[in-house]
Enzyme design. Structure first.
Site, PDB file in Angstrom:
ATOM      1  N   ALA A 163      42.167  40.747  29.305  1.00  0.00           N
ATOM      2  CA  ALA A 163      42.810  40.522  30.613  1.00  0.00           C
ATOM      3  C   ALA A 163      41.858  40.852  31.745  1.00  0.00           C
ATOM      4  O   ALA A 163      40.835  41.515  31.532  1.00  0.00           O
ATOM      5  CB  ALA A 163      44.063  41.378  30.737  1.00  0.00           C
ATOM      6  N   ASN A 164      42.180  40.400  32.935  1.00  0.00           N
ATOM      7  CA  ASN A 164      41.475  40.831  34.146  1.00  0.00           C
ATOM      8  C   ASN A 164      42.296  41.935  34.784  1.00  0.00           C
ATOM      9  O   ASN A 164      43.503  42.009  34.593  1.00  0.00           O
ATOM     10  CB  ASN A 164      41.406  39.665  35.135  1.00  0.00           C
ATOM     11  N   ARG A 165      41.656  42.751  35.591  1.00  0.00           N
ATOM     12  CA  ARG A 165      42.393  43.772  36.343  1.00  0.00           C
ATOM     13  C   ARG A 165      43.084  43.100  37.514  1.00  0.00           C
ATOM     14  O   ARG A 165      42.431  42.483  38.345  1.00  0.00           O
ATOM     15  CB  ARG A 165      41.431  44.796  36.920  1.00  0.00           C
TER      16      ARG A 165
END
Ligand code: CTP
Length: 435
Positions: A243-245
């Site tokens: 995931a991305n932050r």
């Protein structure tokens, strides 16, 4: 009724608020004055979350509202009427049975002489009283006597929230036409237990109050706008993902601000822990491919604002079973493959919206990378920001952006994400009306 809070405390509070306003001015922070002229009765009931009500008073006042607090006896055990009165700079009402103050203001006048009543925190007990028409103290009497809109921000232990009597009471209160904000998922301050029960944050409550009291102009009425927000989760196996932050705060605030200007907003959101904003439609997705499909299904639209932090890669052939550690064999190899670029797809689509806005989260060369993205993705505007860890922007409440257009770059000062959202929504309205 009994009033608390001395003149000198009020004077101190006024001084501190004046200092804050000066500070805001010196930093050129635009405070959203969306509640100017509104009178809000804030009922504080007993709960550890009452400490957040102090900040809520500030948030409402910085938006221009006058806040008149009513505290239950239990609430006074958690925060003092002195502190509440110092922040509201108005008398605090705590007692139904004071003849002098009852003659002075009266519970009926308190109940009617406001634009909105907010209960924050709202305990299970106060909601049970409301749902059943009980009126044995000032707060419950005011609530029975009022004909004004009521916004309830519950806060309690997750088991109390999930309990059948609470569910029945909440259903009754909704049926009676009361609005709710939260409770949110999170860790409880007192027990450390996690679950649904944490009070909404003061900014979220202030935003809900704005939405309820909103009688502003609707320059985006009849315009359909797609907004993407949050991260995407790309599965490795059923329990792990890439995931991305991203908290989704900025994207959700933009969706909300556009809706407040009258737009029919379709929010396509990746997995986030914040609540859905009040918009026409919210589509929840997990993966980038699902996000792309959801966005393309919504075309045609007048505008698209792509705020999501989409994962650039996904795992090729994600395992349907949990990948087990194999002793001595090292980690399982992962093959990554590129995800669809949703902004680029929309920017070059046959049904391209008139206005396409993208974001550029950078840790270096913000302007250069932002300009390159504008061209590559076929966007009209890129909202670029520096998300290096030291800026605290990722996951934080503030943002500092540059608006990159073909004809120039505008720097916006550091401000709350909600204010960035309001300014961007106003820019969308300006651009769409010019076309
Ligand atoms: N975006 C998108 N689909 C992707 C990747 C990004 O729609 N697969 C959108 C984002 O929502 C944002 C913009 O493109 O509006 C820029 O996202 P960013 O992650 O900064 O750019 P990337 O294209 O991923 O470029 P890089 O990671 O190389 O900076």
């Amino acid at each position: 009724m009994k009033k608390n809070g001395s003149t000198s405390n009020c004077a101190e509070a006024m001084k501190s608020l004046a200092l804050q306003a000066d500070f805001a001015k010196s930093q050129r922070i635009a405070l959203p004055m969306s509640l100017v002229g509104k009178r809000i009765l804030l009922i504080i009931s007993a709960g550890i979350a009452a400490y957040k009500s102090l900040d809520l008073i500030r948030r409402l006042r910085e938006r221009g509202a006058k806040v008149v607090p009513v505290m239950t006896a239990g609430a006074c055990e958690f925060v003092t009427p002195l502190a509440v009165g110092a922040l509201s700079a108005t008398p605090v009402y705590t007692n139904l049975f004071s003849r002098e103050d009852e003659q002075d203001v009266g519970h009926i006048r308190l109940a009617r002489d406001c634009d909105l009543i907010i209960i924050a925190p709202a305990t299970a007990d106060l909601m049970a009283k409301m749902a059943n028409g009980l009126a044995d103290d000032l707060a419950s009497t005011v609530l029975l006597a009022t004909d004004r809109p009521v916004l309830i921000a519950p806060a309690m232990n997750p088991k109390m929230w999930a309990a059948k009597p609470t569910s029945r009471n909440v259903a009754q209160l909704r049926a009676d036409g009361h609005a709710f904000i939260g409770p949110m998922r999170g860790e409880m301050a007192e027990s450390g237990e996690a679950g649904l029960g944490r009070m909404a944050e003061p900014l979220e409550i202030a935003a809900a109050a704005e939405a309820l009291l909103d009688d502003g102009p609707k320059p985006l009425a009849g315009k359909k706008i797609i907004v993407t927000s949050g991260p995407t989760h790309e599965p490795i196996d059923p329990v792990r993902y890439i995931a991305n932050r991203s908290s989704g705060r900025q994207g959700h605030a933009i969706a909300d601000a556009l809706a407040r200007l009258g737009a029919d907003v379709v929010l396509v959101s990746g997995p986030v822990t914040i609540p859905d904003p009040k918009v026409a439609k919210v589509v929840h997705v997990e993966r980038a491919e699902e996000m792309r499909d959801a966005v393309l299904t919504e075309l045609p639209a007048d505008a698209a604002v792509m705020v999501a932090a989409v994962a650039d890669w996904r795992v090729e052939g994600a395992s349907p079973e949990k990948i087990k550690k194999q002793e001595g064999e090292g980690p399982a190899p992962l093959r990554l493959t590129e995800n669809p670029d949703i902004l680029k797809t929309v920017g070059h689509h046959a049904q391209r919206p008139k206005l396409v806005i993208g974001f550029a989260a950078e840790t270096q060369d913000v302007e250069k990378n932002g300009k390159a993205k504008l061209a590559r993705k076929g966007a009209d505007l890129i909202v670029a920001n520096d998300v290096s860890p030291e800026t605290g922007i990722m996951g934080g409440t503030r943002n500092r952006v540059k608006i990159i257009a073909k004809d120039g770059i505008t720097d916006w000062p550091d401000m709350e994400k909600e204010v960035v959202a309001e300014k961007l929504a106003a820019l969308v309205a300006e651009r769409l009306s010019a076309q």
